[in-house]
Design a protein around this motif. Sequence first.
Motif: not given
Length: 406
Positions: A156-157, A184-186, A342-344
């Motif tokens: 992810x960005x 992907x978690x931004x 996992x945080x992302x």
Amino acid sequence: MTEILRPDAEEMDAADPLAGYRDQFVIDDDTLVYLDGNSLGRLPKATQSLVIDVLTHQWGSRLIRSWGERWMDLPTRLGDLVATTMLGANPGEVVVCDTTTVSLYKALSAAIDARPGRRSVVIEEDNFPTDRYVLEGLARRNDLKIRWIKSRGADGLTSADLENVLDDSVAVVTLSHVDYRSSALLDMPGLTSLAHSAGALIVWDLCHSVGAVPIDLEGSAVDLAVGCTYKYLNAGPGAPAFGYVRAALQPELSQPIWGWWSRAEMFDMGPGYQAESGIRAWLTGTPGVLSLAAVEPGVRMLADAGLVAVRAKSVALTELAVRLYDEWLSAAGFSLCSPRDPERRGSHVTIGHPNAQQIVQRLLERGVVPDFRRPDGIRLGFAPLTTRYVDVYDGLQAMREAAADG
Ligand SMILES: Cc1ncc(COP(=O)(O)O)c(C=O)c1O
């Protein structure tokens, strides 16, 4: 690391504090390994009885009187519920109506209008198709340039990617909180703050995070957001979307679809349009009451479980999937297309394989339901209120066997 066995997954289920919620859903085939709750969430039993009541009592008996008795305020009443339980927002900032696509159109259009003179808009190449198409349509209508952020693949960005395309010509940035493909978690607060530092507004798409990841729209100073209710919120196929507009911005933003439901004193039916004040200004026309009513039970169940506990289980489920991928699949021609951290990561994991389509077909034949994402992605969605650890185990094992079968 010792090999993980099925009894280990069974033990994890036995110790799962959320395991009991599964009984609150309609599950007529307990052997089905359903890994697509991030496309269409399962049906809560409470929704079955609620919709039957709306049909037989509210519509069948009360007829038109139900509008005054309970339906007129449903979009904002449910909006308040979603705002305060799922989004870290306040009453009066969320409305439930329309589709995600239409809500995006309204949000992006209003944001563009609020930044006259700014000639560009920003979106990721990897964003969900409808987000790209809506922005492309608006850019053409408004003669704006689109600045595309290049695909970052699994991770992810980053803030540097956004910084590179920002300057004082950007009117609006739109991003997905969790990427529909990679998961992907931004960094919502960080990226929102960057957009603001360039004077741009930001519109977040929350479709793949709402109900699975705790969200703090107020704390992140988000301007506008949209999301759907048929994935982790379990409201059913085609259930309406929600739209969030920060209270402080509401007086200066104007949504573009002037319908009678968003007009001040709508039943005056007079000439000319003047927007209703507050979040009702974001309504358009008559809502589909059956789908709208179905939003409540799933949201209440998630609120009851608590998003912190939901997120903890979601992380544990995706961690198990990644671990099994490492043990069984990484050396068998598969690739991990989701973040390792996992945080992302959101609540799904995408695993690539050159023969993904054929493997998905095999899985479906064996009672395992994932999602195929072109060209080569197998998307495994884990809904913490219904997905068991043994589902993850059995699903990954079926993938291993399907690939071994050739
Ligand atoms: C990230 C994302 N945005 C938007 C949409 C489109 O929503 P709708 O079909 O409700 O307009 C979807 C649908 O799956 C989605 O996953």
